[in-house]
Design an enzyme around this catalytic site. Structure first.
Site, PDB file in Angstrom:
ATOM      1  N   LYS A  11       0.825  -1.210   0.000  1.00 21.12           N
ATOM      2  CA  LYS A  11       0.000   0.000   0.000  1.00 21.12           C
ATOM      3  C   LYS A  11       0.862   1.266   0.000  1.00 21.12           C
ATOM      4  CE  LYS A  11      -4.054  -2.195   0.698  1.00 21.12           C
ATOM      5  NZ  LYS A  11      -3.732  -3.624   0.787  1.00 21.12           N
TER       6      LYS A  11
HETATM    7  C1  LIG Z   1      -4.477  -4.733   0.352  1.00 20.99           C
HETATM    8  C2  LIG Z   1      -3.718  -5.989   0.311  1.00 20.99           C
HETATM    9  C3  LIG Z   1      -4.020  -6.994  -0.625  1.00 20.99           C
HETATM   10  C4  LIG Z   1      -5.193  -6.879  -1.577  1.00 20.99           C
HETATM   11  O1  LIG Z   1      -4.979  -5.902  -2.571  1.00 20.99           O
HETATM   12  P1  LIG Z   1      -6.203  -5.368  -3.444  1.00 20.99           P
HETATM   13  O2  LIG Z   1      -5.657  -4.256  -4.235  1.00 20.99           O
HETATM   14  O3  LIG Z   1      -7.236  -4.919  -2.450  1.00 20.99           O
HETATM   15  O4  LIG Z   1      -6.690  -6.502  -4.262  1.00 20.99           O
HETATM   16  C5  LIG Z   1      -3.213  -8.123  -0.652  1.00 20.99           C
HETATM   17  N1  LIG Z   1      -2.183  -8.267   0.209  1.00 20.99           N
HETATM   18  C6  LIG Z   1      -1.882  -7.334   1.129  1.00 20.99           C
HETATM   19  C7  LIG Z   1      -0.749  -7.577   2.064  1.00 20.99           C
HETATM   20  C8  LIG Z   1      -2.617  -6.172   1.205  1.00 20.99           C
HETATM   21  O5  LIG Z   1      -2.289  -5.243   2.114  1.00 20.99           O
END
Ligand SMILES: *Cc1c(COP(=O)(O)O)cnc(C)c1O
Length: 496
Positions: free
Chosen positions: A113
């Protein structure tokens, strides 16, 4: 380049407008009116460039209302070694069998993120200057764990902004909770919800579309905006790392220019894999997009049958950031696959809201089958993938990345496809230390930091500094409320 909404294709707004608003008034998601292509020469020229330069090239195609100076300020402020522990911003680790782990967790919160949320505050404050100069921007976030912390780090003490984060009380890992509740900064608020992630997300959406709240806040010169992946400013930075990874694999002579690759993404809200789709549309040679889910396998069923049905048991798994039954960004995907048919999108997402279920038409089913492979795995299979990868290659996966590895390995044995494959690695294993330690054969009982030390010793790996530092920080946020009280929390915090 202008932006329409998935529920109103005749809308046309600038990227600054789309980024400030987050969600369009009629409830749709902003979407670029066309997808810019990079020519072969342009992609080739990226091979010798830095992450910052690659990012600039991608952004300049999508955010055409930003000046060159503004964009350069955004990318240089976000992607540097103050925020990331590597010059390359993301790293690629080669495993056996043509698998390349794209490590997207070298930022300040150790999850992918950060790749978007380190730059979003710069996009947002730049956009606000262009569109609503002088207004205070109040960011609302629903989180399954990683977004919340990454957004808090991105927005903390950013002038002209504040941030409120909601997370499901029992739906995040102890480390994720610790990271959020110890957050520093004067403009931040964190609150737990008695419910799951979908409750948090629905609550945030309800606040966004509530006219009364909007007017109340407007009186105090406050404008709500979103840092969730429904915001276009979150998605566009995610396209960059797929483009960059391709360029890097060519530069490293792991693939030849033009060679197709697969991309595997551990998926929740469908943002990360949608960004991979955009990279493909921009001209990156992609064979299959592989959508990996945990036991909350609503997307696996959808891609395989064309029926989206959220009426099913919700599982709390060892990969909590993917414990989601409503994947918001799928709406953008379907908008593209229906050739921008906003009437169909309104129909399907109306049904989703009313009945929790919709079925797409034959044409979309066919396109989904061509673009994607989808699979899922259980917690036991996730842990087995961590164990196997560690035993065989001395590489420690986190639980989310392990879902992707397992689903990819299944895909490969089922299809025999030998295409080289990028696997998006979305978190550092120390964020999910209990499950990871158990997976490599340890006993996961006891204090979080004791387990961390045992994992370090057992695997000869090291906890990243930002996670280690939460150990001695004061817990600042202990509030936990019913889901219907979320708007009250926001209004209190904003003193409106
Ligand atoms: C947010 C997240 C995901 C999922 O990603 P999306 O874009 O919502 O599909 C997968 N793994 C981790 C560690 C995340 O923080």
């Amino acid at each position: 380049m202008n932006y329409a909404s998935t529920r109103n294709s005749s809308l046309s707004v600038t990227s600054a407008h789309a980024i400030v608003k987050g969600l369009s008034d009629e409830g749709g998601l902003y979407i670029p009116k066309s997808i810019p292509a990079l020519s072969e020469e342009e992609i080739t020229s990226l091979c010798g460039k830095s992450y910052v330069e690659r990012a600039y090239e991608v952004f300049s195609r999508f955010l055409t209302d930003f000046t060159e100076e503004e964009l350069r300020h955004c990318v240089e402020s976000a992607y540097n070694t103050k925020n990331f522990d590597t010059d390359n911003i993301s790293e690629i680790t080669k495993l056996n069998g043509g698998r390349y782990i794209l490590e997207l967790w070298h930022g300040p919160t150790c999850a992918f993120k950060d790749m978007a949320l380190q730059i979003l505050p710069y996009f947002l404050t730049t956009s606000a200057k262009k569109t609503v100069d002088g207004k205070q921007i109040a960011i609302l976030v629903a989180t399954s764990g990683d977004t919340g912390k990454a957004a808090l780090e991105g927005f903390k003490d950013v002038q002209g902004t504040s941030i409120s984060v909601f997370y499901p009380e029992d739906g995040v890992s102890p480390m994720q909770k610790r990271q959020m509740t110890t957050q520093e900064g004067k403009n931040v608020n964190v609150c737990a919800i008695k419910g799951n992630f979908d409750d948090c997300q629905n609550g945030v959406k309800a606040i966004f579309t509530n006219k009364e709240i909007e007017e109340k806040l407007a009186k105090n010169n406050i404008l709500l905006s979103s840092a969730n992946s429904i915001n276009w400013g979150r998605l566009v930075p995610q396209i960059v790392y797929y483009v960059s990874a391709y360029a890097q694999l060519v530069a490293d002579k792991e693939i030849t220019f033009g060679e197709k690759i697969n991309i595997v993404v551990p998926t929740g809200n469908f943002g990360n894999i949608l960004a991979a789709y955009y990279a493909k549309r921009m001209g990156i040679p992609v064979n299959k997009l592989i959508c990996a889910s945990n036991s909350n396998n609503v997307l696996t069923d959808f891609i395989n049958t064309g029926v989206y049905d959220r009426n099913r048991k919700f599982y709390t798994t060892v990969s909590p950031s993917m414990d989601i039954l409503i994947s918001s960004n799928l709406e953008r995907m379907l908008y593209h696959l229906t050739d921008e048919n906003d009437a169909l999108i309104n129909d399907w997402f109306g049904k989703l809201k009313a009945d929790g279920r919709y079925e797409v038409n034959e044409d979309v089913k066919k396109k989904l089958g061509e673009l994607f492979y989808a699979g899922c795995c259980s917690d036991d299979e996730t842990k087995a993938a961590i164990r196997r990868t560690f035993d065989e290659e001395k590489y420690l996966l986190d639980t989310h990345t392990a879902v992707a590895v397992k689903v990819y390995d299944d895909y490969k044995s089922k299809t025999g496809d030998n295409t080289k494959t990028i696997i998006a690695s979305t978190a550092n294993p120390y964020k999910f230390v209990r499950a990871v330690y158990e997976a490599v054969g340890g006993n996961p009982d006891g204090d979080e930091f004791d387990i961390i030390e045992k994992l370090e010793e057992k695997t000869k790996t090291k906890i990243p500094a930002p996670l280690a530092s939460t150990r001695n920080k004061e817990i600042r946020f202990t509030n936990c409320v019913e889901k219907q009280n979320m708007s009250g929390v926001v209004l209190d915090f904003l003193k409106s």
